[in-house]
Every structure is written in C-alpha cells, then in structure tokens.
Design an enzyme around this catalytic site. Structure first.
Site, PDB file in Angstrom:
ATOM      1  N   GLY A  21      -5.163  -6.206  33.364  1.00 16.64           N
ATOM      2  CA  GLY A  21      -4.037  -5.378  33.795  1.00 16.64           C
ATOM      3  C   GLY A  21      -3.043  -5.112  32.671  1.00 16.64           C
ATOM      4  O   GLY A  21      -2.342  -4.098  32.681  1.00 16.64           O
ATOM      5  N   ALA A  64      -3.572  -9.300  35.244  1.00 16.59           N
ATOM      6  CA  ALA A  64      -3.006  -9.613  36.551  1.00 16.59           C
ATOM      7  C   ALA A  64      -3.042 -11.130  36.705  1.00 16.59           C
ATOM      8  O   ALA A  64      -3.855 -11.805  36.061  1.00 16.59           O
ATOM      9  CB  ALA A  64      -3.835  -8.948  37.636  1.00 16.59           C
ATOM     10  N   GLU A 116     -12.178  -8.366  33.109  1.00 13.02           N
ATOM     11  CA  GLU A 116     -12.327  -8.576  34.566  1.00 13.02           C
ATOM     12  C   GLU A 116     -13.752  -8.927  34.971  1.00 13.02           C
ATOM     13  O   GLU A 116     -13.977  -9.685  35.912  1.00 13.02           O
ATOM     14  CB  GLU A 116     -11.897  -7.310  35.333  1.00 13.02           C
ATOM     15  CG  GLU A 116     -10.409  -7.017  35.294  1.00 13.02           C
ATOM     16  CD  GLU A 116      -9.980  -6.160  34.120  1.00 13.02           C
ATOM     17  OE1 GLU A 116     -10.734  -6.062  33.127  1.00 13.02           O
ATOM     18  OE2 GLU A 116      -8.884  -5.596  34.183  1.00 13.02           O
ATOM     19  N   GLU A 134      -4.481  -2.305  30.864  1.00 11.99           N
ATOM     20  CA  GLU A 134      -4.329  -1.097  31.703  1.00 11.99           C
ATOM     21  C   GLU A 134      -2.890  -0.592  31.700  1.00 11.99           C
ATOM     22  O   GLU A 134      -2.640   0.611  31.751  1.00 11.99           O
ATOM     23  CB  GLU A 134      -4.810  -1.414  33.116  1.00 11.99           C
ATOM     24  CG  GLU A 134      -6.316  -1.610  33.116  1.00 11.99           C
ATOM     25  CD  GLU A 134      -6.837  -2.198  34.397  1.00 11.99           C
ATOM     26  OE1 GLU A 134      -6.431  -3.338  34.739  1.00 11.99           O
ATOM     27  OE2 GLU A 134      -7.640  -1.536  35.067  1.00 11.99           O
TER      28      GLU A 134
HETATM   29  N1  CAA Z   1      -3.576 -15.110  35.366  1.00 12.59           N
HETATM   30  C1  CAA Z   1      -3.042 -16.304  35.648  1.00 12.59           C
HETATM   31  N2  CAA Z   1      -2.856 -17.272  34.713  1.00 12.59           N
HETATM   32  C2  CAA Z   1      -3.217 -16.985  33.451  1.00 12.59           C
HETATM   33  C3  CAA Z   1      -3.796 -15.773  33.087  1.00 12.59           C
HETATM   34  C4  CAA Z   1      -3.962 -14.791  34.111  1.00 12.59           C
HETATM   35  N3  CAA Z   1      -4.472 -13.578  33.857  1.00 12.59           N
HETATM   36  N4  CAA Z   1      -4.071 -15.795  31.769  1.00 12.59           N
HETATM   37  C5  CAA Z   1      -3.678 -16.994  31.309  1.00 12.59           C
HETATM   38  N5  CAA Z   1      -3.174 -17.734  32.327  1.00 12.59           N
HETATM   39  C6  CAA Z   1      -2.628 -19.085  32.261  1.00 12.59           C
HETATM   40  C7  CAA Z   1      -3.708 -20.128  32.130  1.00 12.59           C
HETATM   41  O1  CAA Z   1      -4.244 -20.432  33.409  1.00 12.59           O
HETATM   42  C8  CAA Z   1      -2.942 -21.278  31.534  1.00 12.59           C
HETATM   43  O2  CAA Z   1      -2.214 -21.896  32.560  1.00 12.59           O
HETATM   44  P1  CAA Z   1      -2.166 -23.546  32.646  1.00 12.59           P
HETATM   45  O3  CAA Z   1      -1.425 -23.947  31.392  1.00 12.59           O
HETATM   46  O4  CAA Z   1      -1.409 -23.801  33.905  1.00 12.59           O
HETATM   47  O5  CAA Z   1      -3.582 -24.002  32.648  1.00 12.59           O
HETATM   48  C9  CAA Z   1      -1.935 -20.578  30.623  1.00 12.59           C
HETATM   49  O6  CAA Z   1      -1.866 -19.233  31.081  1.00 12.59           O
HETATM   50  C10 CAA Z   1      -2.337 -20.554  29.167  1.00 12.59           C
HETATM   51  O7  CAA Z   1      -3.640 -20.013  29.089  1.00 12.59           O
HETATM   52  P2  CAA Z   1      -4.880 -20.783  28.384  1.00 12.59           P
HETATM   53  O8  CAA Z   1      -4.663 -22.246  28.391  1.00 12.59           O
HETATM   54  O9  CAA Z   1      -6.127 -20.263  28.996  1.00 12.59           O
HETATM   55  O10 CAA Z   1      -4.699 -20.222  26.897  1.00 12.59           O
HETATM   56  P3  CAA Z   1      -5.852 -20.031  25.806  1.00 12.59           P
HETATM   57  O11 CAA Z   1      -5.129 -19.731  24.531  1.00 12.59           O
HETATM   58  O12 CAA Z   1      -6.794 -21.155  25.814  1.00 12.59           O
HETATM   59  O13 CAA Z   1      -6.675 -18.729  26.285  1.00 12.59           O
HETATM   60  C11 CAA Z   1      -6.895 -16.479  27.139  1.00 12.59           C
HETATM   61  C12 CAA Z   1      -6.048 -17.475  26.325  1.00 12.59           C
HETATM   62  C13 CAA Z   1      -8.221 -16.228  26.432  1.00 12.59           C
HETATM   63  C14 CAA Z   1      -6.100 -15.193  27.236  1.00 12.59           C
HETATM   64  C15 CAA Z   1      -7.181 -17.065  28.539  1.00 12.59           C
HETATM   65  O14 CAA Z   1      -5.946 -17.522  29.105  1.00 12.59           O
HETATM   66  C16 CAA Z   1      -7.783 -16.082  29.509  1.00 12.59           C
HETATM   67  O15 CAA Z   1      -8.960 -15.803  29.429  1.00 12.59           O
HETATM   68  N6  CAA Z   1      -6.951 -15.583  30.465  1.00 12.59           N
HETATM   69  C17 CAA Z   1      -7.432 -14.674  31.498  1.00 12.59           C
HETATM   70  C18 CAA Z   1      -7.536 -13.265  30.995  1.00 12.59           C
HETATM   71  C19 CAA Z   1      -8.111 -12.366  32.077  1.00 12.59           C
HETATM   72  O16 CAA Z   1      -9.195 -12.586  32.602  1.00 12.59           O
HETATM   73  N7  CAA Z   1      -7.354 -11.305  32.423  1.00 12.59           N
HETATM   74  C20 CAA Z   1      -7.759 -10.339  33.412  1.00 12.59           C
HETATM   75  C21 CAA Z   1      -7.180 -10.698  34.754  1.00 12.59           C
HETATM   76  S1  CAA Z   1      -7.838  -9.750  36.083  1.00 12.59           S
HETATM   77  C22 CAA Z   1      -6.959  -8.301  36.051  1.00 12.59           C
HETATM   78  O17 CAA Z   1      -6.126  -8.061  35.192  1.00 12.59           O
HETATM   79  C23 CAA Z   1      -7.275  -7.355  37.171  1.00 12.59           C
HETATM   80  C24 CAA Z   1      -6.831  -5.966  36.956  1.00 12.59           C
HETATM   81  O18 CAA Z   1      -7.569  -5.148  36.472  1.00 12.59           O
HETATM   82  C25 CAA Z   1      -5.512  -5.501  37.410  1.00 12.59           C
END
Ligand code: CAA
Length: 258
Positions: A109, A65, A132, A112
C-alpha cells in the site's frame, strides 16, 4: 491532533508524515482516515501549494497496509470500507501537486500510495515493491492498474507476481520513481523540486495535473479534446493573463491562483 500522522507546513509546502515507525509506518484504517482529514485541511489552505508525503523514523516510507488488520477480516467489511474511503483515488485526484518522498521501505500500500502521487523521489537506499503476493494477496490499493501504466505491463507483472523488492536505481530505470538522491540529500532536494513547482500558477498546475491524468483515463482523441478545453479555460484566469504580461514585460510573474 492526529495519532498516526504529523502535518507540518513550511512556507508553500505541507508535509504529511506517516508516524508509526515501530511498524515501519504501516497504514491502518485510522491512518487512512487521518490522511483524508489532513488532505481536506490542506486543500482548503490557499497558502499550501504542494503536498509531500514522507515517513518518520528513517527506515521506511510506508511498509504497506497494516497486515494485522487482515487477520480474520470479513470480505463485506473490507468492501464497505473501500467504498467509503476511496483513499488512493483521493490522493491521485487531489487538486494540488503531491510528491511521495520515499526514504526506505516503500511496499504494498505504501508503493500504491506513491503511485497515486504525481511525482516520486527516493533515497538511494530505498527498497520498493509490491510484496502482497507473499501473503496470498494482490495489490489492493490500485497497484495492479497504476503500476503497469507507469512501468509497462511486463515489469508490473514481474514485480507483482514475484513480490520482489527493487532498489531505488532500478525503480528509476523502469520509471517507477522520477528522481533518486543520496540518502542525506533526499529531503533538501525534494524540497527544491517542490518549491520550484510551488512558484507556478496554482490554477494552471491544477488543470495541467487534470490534463495529464486524463491520459490514463481516455483514448488519444478524447484526451486531446480534454486538453484543448482545459487549455482554453486557462485564458479565463488572472494567472494566465499575468503570466503572459510578465513574460512580455520581462519580469517574474506574481500568481494568485485566480
Ligand atoms: N503491517 C504490519 N506490521 C508491519 C508491516 C506491515 N505491513 N511491516 C512491518 N511491520 C512491523 C513488523 O511486524 C515488526 O513489528 P514487531 O517489531 O512488533 O515484530 C516491525 O514492523 C518491524 O518490522 P521487521 O522486524 O519485519 O523489520 P525488518 O527490517 O526485519 O523487515 C520488511 C522489514 C522487509 C519491510 C518487513 O517488515 C516486511 O516484509 N514487512 C511487510 C511488507 C508487506 O508485506 N507489505 C504489504 C502489506 S499488504 C498491502 O499493503 C495490501 C495493499 O495492497 C493495500
């Protein structure tokens, strides 16, 4: 027509592509609304037999998400939106087969969504998980319920409580994905799988999917009754008559979905 997704047709296959590569295809509200509208379209098109979800940009399927939308989110707003959207359940209950083609990060998400699909294929370099917990949340898109059904309670607990990402091979070994392909073959091999399914009777596919979904919803006795009813129902269809006739005449069946 859509801002955050692309919808393409290729013969009997339809692709819904998450298209926000700058944020690793993270899903915001608008994306989910768009997917729901696309599914409405594709459900109505008889020529579309199988739907495939994929991510644009080569780095991610869906990285979860959109976390930006969680900042300052009021519980009542979240509750209302979830009641309105029923996003993951709509995917799971979609009347045609749905495949998640995972190329890259498949997290939160995104995982999921993949769990709500019928079959999951993944490229060898994909990374899959429910992270998460790392931001003080739990999987809110059905992961706490669908993941244990697929991989067992212990593995689901481990993934959800640690937030660790696992490799595609490990995901396959625990039953979280069905197939792992070399990165460069993901699309082609997934299409082969989808095309094979697309040749079957649409109405039999629909009821078969319904029957298997029943296994997660009811006990064995009720499930067997449900299967019997759906099995019997198929004898009212032209497709079943055609399938049986074609077998006896030693030819390929021609299914119309009636
Ligand atoms: N939401 C919003 N933005 C996201 C994102 C997310 N889930 N995942 C990545 N991005 C964005 C980053 O903020 C970054 O944006 P900027 O360039 O503006 O800084 C861009 O995408 C590229 O990401 P990274 O620079 O972080 O890329 P990386 O290769 O260094 O790392 C990653 C990749 C490990 C996937 C890392 O991006 C990460 O940990 N992302 C979050 C993953 C996460 O926690 N997902 C779960 C979300 S909560 C959810 O899904 C709730 C639910 O159950 C419905």
């Amino acid at each position: 027509m859509y801002d955050n997704i692309l919808v393409d047709r290729e013969g009997p296959l339809a692709f819904i592509t998450f298209n926000r590569p700058k944020v690793l295809n993270a899903m915001n509200h608008q994306t989910k609304e768009e997917v729901l509208a696309a599914l409405e379209e594709l459900e109505a098109e008889d020529s579309v037999r199988v739907v495939i979800f994929r991510g644009a940009g080569g780095k991610a399927f869906v990285a979860g998400a959109d976390i930006k939308e969680f900042s300052g989110l009021r519980p009542i707003r979240q509750w209302e939106e979830r009641r309105r959207l029923h996003f993951y359940e709509r995917v799971a209950a979609f009347p045609k087969p749905v495949i998640a083609m995972i190329g890259g990060y498949c997290l939160g998400g995104g995982c999921e969504l993949a769990l709500a699909c019928d079959i999951r294929t993944a490229s060898a370099s994909s990374r899959i998980g429910q992270p998460e917990i790392n931001i003080g949340l739990l999987p809110g898109g059905g992961g706490s319920q669908r993941l244990p059904r697929l991989v067992g309670q212990g593995k689901a607990m481990q993934l959800i409580l640690t937030g660790d990402m696992i490799s595609a091979d490990e995901a396959k070994s625990i039953g979280l994905v069905e197939e792992v392909y070399p990165d460069e073959e993901l699309e082609e091999r997934t299409k082969e799988l989808a095309l094979k399914i697309s040749e079957k009777s649409p109405v039999a596919l629909r009821l078969a999917k319904e029957a298997v979904r029943g296994a997660a919803k009811m006990g064995l006795e009720a499930g067997l009754e449900y299967e019997s009813a759906l099995f019997s129902l198929l004898f009212s269809t032209d497709d079943t008559a055609e399938g049986v006739k074609a077998f006896l005449e030693k030819r390929k069946p021609s299914f119309k979905g009636e």
